[in-house]
Design a protein around this motif. Structure first.
Motif, short mmCIF file in Angstrom:
data_model
loop_
_atom_site.label_atom_id
_atom_site.label_comp_id
_atom_site.label_asym_id
_atom_site.label_seq_id
_atom_site.Cartn_x
_atom_site.Cartn_y
_atom_site.Cartn_z
N LEU A 1 16.82 29.94 1.60
CA LEU A 1 16.68 31.01 0.82
C LEU A 1 16.89 32.48 1.42
O LEU A 1 17.50 33.35 1.18
N LYS A 13 20.31 40.42 -17.67
CA LYS A 13 20.18 41.35 -16.58
C LYS A 13 21.23 42.26 -16.53
O LYS A 13 22.37 41.83 -16.83
N ARG A 67 15.23 40.97 -15.98
CA ARG A 67 15.56 39.59 -15.87
C ARG A 67 15.15 38.86 -16.99
O ARG A 67 14.18 38.87 -17.53
N ILE A 77 14.05 43.24 -3.80
CA ILE A 77 14.97 43.54 -2.99
C ILE A 77 16.19 44.20 -3.62
O ILE A 77 16.57 45.34 -3.18
N ASP A 78 16.56 43.84 -4.94
CA ASP A 78 17.73 44.30 -5.49
C ASP A 78 17.16 45.72 -6.38
O ASP A 78 17.97 46.16 -7.19
N LEU A 126 13.27 26.81 1.82
CA LEU A 126 12.74 28.26 1.93
C LEU A 126 13.28 28.86 2.91
O LEU A 126 13.79 30.15 2.69
N GLN A 163 26.66 29.37 -8.25
CA GLN A 163 26.85 30.75 -7.79
C GLN A 163 27.95 31.60 -7.85
O GLN A 163 28.04 32.75 -8.13
N PHE A 177 5.14 30.39 -4.78
CA PHE A 177 5.52 29.72 -3.51
C PHE A 177 4.21 28.88 -3.09
O PHE A 177 4.18 27.56 -2.69
N ASP A 230 28.12 32.79 -11.47
CA ASP A 230 27.17 33.69 -11.52
C ASP A 230 27.74 35.05 -10.96
O ASP A 230 27.86 36.04 -11.74
N HIS A 267 10.99 37.85 -5.81
CA HIS A 267 11.25 38.60 -4.72
C HIS A 267 12.61 39.26 -4.70
O HIS A 267 12.94 40.40 -4.23
N ASP A 268 13.50 38.56 -5.26
CA ASP A 268 15.06 39.04 -5.26
C ASP A 268 14.98 40.28 -5.99
O ASP A 268 15.69 41.43 -5.66
N SER A 310 11.62 32.90 -5.99
CA SER A 310 12.67 33.48 -5.30
C SER A 310 13.31 34.87 -6.04
O SER A 310 13.51 35.79 -5.45
N LEU A 311 13.57 34.35 -7.39
CA LEU A 311 13.82 35.55 -8.27
C LEU A 311 12.88 36.88 -8.37
O LEU A 311 13.56 38.04 -8.28
N LYS A 348 21.61 30.59 -0.30
CA LYS A 348 20.65 31.22 -1.35
C LYS A 348 20.67 30.38 -2.49
O LYS A 348 19.85 30.59 -3.48
N THR A 349 21.53 29.42 -2.83
CA THR A 349 21.58 28.66 -4.17
C THR A 349 21.70 27.39 -4.10
O THR A 349 20.95 26.54 -4.91
#
Ligand code: FPP
Ligand code: MG
Length: 333
Positions: A151, A234, A102, A96-97, A148, A217, A125, A220, A92-93, A89-90, A179-180
């Motif tokens: 998320l 990051k 990382r 997106i971001d 899944l 989260q 996955f 975070d 993929h994240d 997921s990171l 998400k978390t």
């Protein structure tokens, strides 16, 4: 927030041998026919990470193990698959971001490109699905299937709330669960299911994981405001810059004062996307008390997580689960 620096490895010492098996699995078992892909997967895991999700899964397994039972290969696989889903997921994240850094290393999307990062995330996955099948437990398959979906739902919700300066705590907390916390809860709860424990224990560990995940989260989101890039591995400040409005900003926005209206203006005009606007917004949040209120909110979830452990018998594993909740409040990365 306490000022003592707590060493996470010390808290996780009771599951050190099991975590070494998890680590070996992650770094050396993800073999692909293609040497380039194998190397890339090994690099993703060698970059490290706190491995907090598999460690909580393992601590929960041990804390809920029936008398006379021992940790089995299935418990290790459960911990491995939890980390595989998190890492996927990171990857993929970061697409997106559009993130470049990382765990102190270049992201897959930066080092290579978005297409490869999407495929590497998918491959992870897929590996997690194989692990899940090995558990031969339909209830756990259902729980991780839900994770899944959660998320994705959390990310979509976050995307749709970008640059929204209207304060909606329910939406923020729901997004954090999706998400978390959902993945944290799945690992803790599934440990008790593997151990064939009664519903009270399963539900208590689910509640522990959910509260701990929300706490994680919120911290975070706090570190994005208070931390620096070197410390975090990051980019710091990237939530606000990307229009992701989290607890420290929400606390300021809900005040009916000058700080609230200035922060709202910086968000609404998207000035936070520029270096000057971002610096000013971060300063407004700090000066208007957004940090202290966020610490309090995170502490509330840490306390709720600890209370969820009441039904478990006394053990070093239960102590570690409680201590991790305190650690989350003082972590710096
Ligand atoms: C990090 O959040 C991201 C997540 C916790 C979840 C990301 C989930 C997806 C991209 C969907 C996954 C796809 C499938 C198919 C299940 P963050 O951006 O707040 O944290 P960061 O600062 O570490 O990037
Ligand atoms: Mg991100």
């Amino acid at each position: 927030m306490q000022s003592t620096v707590v060493d996470l490895s010390h808290l996780l010492a009771p599951v050190k041998p099991e975590m070494q098996l998890v680590d070996t699995w992650l770094v050396s078992n993800l073999i692909d026919d293609n040497a380039f892909v194998s190397d890339l997967l090994a690099q993703v895991f060698k970059a490290g990470g706190k491995r907090i999700r598999p460690a909580l899964t393992m601590l929960s397994s041990k804390a809920s193990l029936p008398d006379g039972d021992e940790i089995s290969r299935l418990h290790i696989i459960l911990a491995v698959l939890t980390e595989l889903i998190h890492t996927a997921s990171l990857v993929h994240d970061d697409v997106i971001d559009q993130a470049s850094l990382r765990r102190g290393e270049s992201t897959v999307n930066r080092k290579w490109n978005d297409k490869l990062a999407v495929l590497i995330g998918d491959l992870l996955f897929a590996q997690a699905s194989i692990c899940l099948a090995r558990l031969m437990n339909p209830q756990i398959v259902g729980i991780y299937g839900q994770v899944l979906g959660d998320l994705c739902a959390g990310e979509i919700r976050q995307m749709r709330q970008q640059f929204a300066s209207v304060v909606d705590w329910d939406a923020y907390l729901q997004k954090s669960v999706h998400k978390t916390a959902s993945l944290f809860a799945a690992g803790c709860q599934s440990s008790a299911i593997l151990n064939r424990r009664e519903e009270l224990v399963v539900a208590s560990l689910k509640s522990y994981g959910t509260n701990l995940g929300v706490c994680f989260q919120i911290v975070d989101d706090l570190l994005d405001v208070t931390g620096n890039t070197d410390q975090l591995g990051k980019a710091a400040g990237s939530d606000l810059a990307n229009g992701v409005i989290t607890a420290p900003a929400l606390f300021v926005l809900e005040q009916n004062d000058k700080s609230a209206s200035r922060l709202k203006e910086l968000i609404d005009t998207r000035a936070v996307g520029q270096a000057d606007g971002l610096t000013e917004a971060l300063a407004v949040i700090s000066q208007a008390g957004g940090i202290e209120k966020t610490v309090k909110l995170a502490s509330k979830y840490a306390e709720a997580a600890k209370s969820s452990l009441d039904c478990l018998p006394a053990s070093t594993y239960k102590d570690s689960l409680a201590a991790v909740a305190d650690y989350l409040l003082v972590r710096t990365n």
